[in-house]
Enzyme design. Structure first.
Site, PDB file in Angstrom:
ATOM      1  N   GLY A  47       0.789  -1.187  -0.158  1.00 55.55           N
ATOM      2  CA  GLY A  47      -0.079  -0.051   0.128  1.00 55.55           C
ATOM      3  C   GLY A  47       0.880   1.122  -0.066  1.00 55.55           C
ATOM      4  O   GLY A  47       1.912   1.261   0.339  1.00 55.55           O
ATOM      5  N   GLN A  52       2.969   9.891   1.431  1.00 53.75           N
ATOM      6  CA  GLN A  52       4.139   8.978   1.489  1.00 53.75           C
ATOM      7  C   GLN A  52       5.221   9.459   0.283  1.00 53.75           C
ATOM      8  O   GLN A  52       6.418   9.137   0.224  1.00 53.75           O
ATOM      9  CB  GLN A  52       3.906   7.584   1.563  1.00 53.75           C
ATOM     10  CG  GLN A  52       3.128   7.148   2.880  1.00 53.75           C
ATOM     11  CD  GLN A  52       3.120   5.542   2.745  1.00 53.75           C
ATOM     12  OE1 GLN A  52       2.347   5.146   2.360  1.00 53.75           O
ATOM     13  NE2 GLN A  52       4.251   4.830   3.327  1.00 53.75           N
ATOM     14  N   CYS A 102       5.617  -0.676   7.044  1.00 56.86           N
ATOM     15  CA  CYS A 102       5.200   0.782   6.154  1.00 56.86           C
ATOM     16  C   CYS A 102       6.304   1.242   5.510  1.00 56.86           C
ATOM     17  O   CYS A 102       7.443   1.233   5.952  1.00 56.86           O
ATOM     18  CB  CYS A 102       4.893   1.867   7.274  1.00 56.86           C
ATOM     19  SG  CYS A 102       4.368   3.356   6.502  1.00 56.86           S
ATOM     20  N   LEU A 103       6.220   1.573   4.401  1.00 55.32           N
ATOM     21  CA  LEU A 103       7.396   1.892   3.538  1.00 55.32           C
ATOM     22  C   LEU A 103       7.973   3.304   3.866  1.00 55.32           C
ATOM     23  O   LEU A 103       9.238   3.411   3.721  1.00 55.32           O
ATOM     24  CB  LEU A 103       6.825   2.075   1.819  1.00 55.32           C
ATOM     25  CG  LEU A 103       6.652   1.044   1.313  1.00 55.32           C
ATOM     26  CD1 LEU A 103       5.956   1.166  -0.086  1.00 55.32           C
ATOM     27  CD2 LEU A 103       7.598  -0.180   1.095  1.00 55.32           C
ATOM     28  N   HIS A 144      -4.698   1.177   7.043  1.00 52.34           N
ATOM     29  CA  HIS A 144      -3.407   1.774   7.452  1.00 52.34           C
ATOM     30  C   HIS A 144      -3.182   2.755   6.236  1.00 52.34           C
ATOM     31  O   HIS A 144      -2.811   3.952   6.691  1.00 52.34           O
ATOM     32  CB  HIS A 144      -2.273   0.689   6.850  1.00 52.34           C
ATOM     33  CG  HIS A 144      -0.955   1.046   7.139  1.00 52.34           C
ATOM     34  ND1 HIS A 144      -0.210   0.484   7.904  1.00 52.34           N
ATOM     35  CD2 HIS A 144      -0.410   1.814   6.347  1.00 52.34           C
ATOM     36  CE1 HIS A 144       0.891   1.098   7.818  1.00 52.34           C
ATOM     37  NE2 HIS A 144       1.010   1.845   6.838  1.00 52.34           N
ATOM     38  N   GLU A 145      -3.534   2.837   4.989  1.00 48.46           N
ATOM     39  CA  GLU A 145      -3.697   3.950   4.054  1.00 48.46           C
ATOM     40  C   GLU A 145      -4.321   4.889   4.325  1.00 48.46           C
ATOM     41  O   GLU A 145      -3.666   6.309   4.123  1.00 48.46           O
ATOM     42  CB  GLU A 145      -3.530   2.956   2.650  1.00 48.46           C
ATOM     43  CG  GLU A 145      -2.745   2.073   2.213  1.00 48.46           C
ATOM     44  CD  GLU A 145      -1.195   2.344   2.532  1.00 48.46           C
ATOM     45  OE1 GLU A 145      -0.810   3.478   2.458  1.00 48.46           O
ATOM     46  OE2 GLU A 145      -0.689   1.422   3.024  1.00 48.46           O
ATOM     47  N   HIS A 148      -2.748   7.200   6.939  1.00 50.61           N
ATOM     48  CA  HIS A 148      -1.758   8.380   6.173  1.00 50.61           C
ATOM     49  C   HIS A 148      -2.339   9.618   6.088  1.00 50.61           C
ATOM     50  O   HIS A 148      -1.673  10.482   5.957  1.00 50.61           O
ATOM     51  CB  HIS A 148      -1.008   7.744   5.218  1.00 50.61           C
ATOM     52  CG  HIS A 148       0.172   6.622   5.422  1.00 50.61           C
ATOM     53  ND1 HIS A 148       1.163   6.959   6.172  1.00 50.61           N
ATOM     54  CD2 HIS A 148       0.137   5.135   5.219  1.00 50.61           C
ATOM     55  CE1 HIS A 148       2.251   5.884   6.371  1.00 50.61           C
ATOM     56  NE2 HIS A 148       1.432   4.984   5.633  1.00 50.61           N
TER      57      HIS A 148
END
Ligand code: NI
Length: 191
Positions: A47, A52, A102-103, A144-145, A148
């Site tokens: 994701g 991000q 998480c990236l 999660h996304e 953000h």
């Protein structure tokens, strides 16, 4: 298409509330989504949210692999979805603990409580409205996304920072998460 630079924890763009997309049919939005998908796949992520990649707009992309999909969940054939201006609501009050990464927080994984089932809606990459019910992994990645977009990282949701570990120590978390899942099942719901 091009790869985008991923913001890492500490960059203020990750803590801002992202702005709604006024015109989901803007070609620039389609280009951003294409670049976000390419960036997510290149980074082996499941994701990615626009903040991000330093764009404070309410856009997410995510991937639900076939093996982690419920049969009735309508995602594309490759499991990749994009959502503009997404909204999430819980279905029921059941919460599940699961492992997330998480990236923007490389090399770490943590155990995070999430709604087990959700309904989400938004605008798809083709400009058409999307409404979907999701469970398990699918529900987790969307929550999660969307977090953000409100400046929230999974670390903020963790209830016990002892359940944070390096990926190389993942077996520790798998064991702990299995214990928590058993407790969740025994207790029904936990905040
Ligand atoms: Ni993330």
């Amino acid at each position: 298409m091009s790869l985008l630079k991923i913001a890492r924890m500490g960059h203020p763009v990750l803590r801002r509330t992202a702005d709604p997309v006024a015109d989901p049919t803007d070609p620039a939005v389609a280009q951003l989504i294409a670049d976000m998908v390419e960036t997510m796949l290149d980074a082996s992520g499941v994701g990615l949210a626009a903040p991000q990649v330093h764009v404070s707009r309410r856009i997410i992309v995510f991937q639900v692999p076939a093996a982690r999909r419920h049969h009735d969940e309508p995602v594309g054939p490759d499991g990749v979805m994009a959502l503009i201006n997404p909204v999430v609501e819980p279905l029921g009050d059941r919460v599940e603990s699961g492992i997330e990464g998480c990236l923007s927080i490389p090399e770490l994984r943590g155990v995070v409580p999430r709604w087990a089932a959700i309904r989400y809606s938004g605008i798809g990459a083709d400009g058409a409205p999307v409404t979907c019910e999701a469970h398990g992994f699918h529900a987790r990645v969307v929550q999660h996304e969307v977090d953000h977009l409100d400046g929230v990282l999974y670390l903020d949701r963790m209830l016990d920072l002892r359940l944070l570990a390096f990926e190389s120590e993942l077996q520790y978390l798998v064991d702990e998460a299995a214990t928590l899942a058993a407790l969740d099942a025994a207790e029904g719901t936990s905040p």
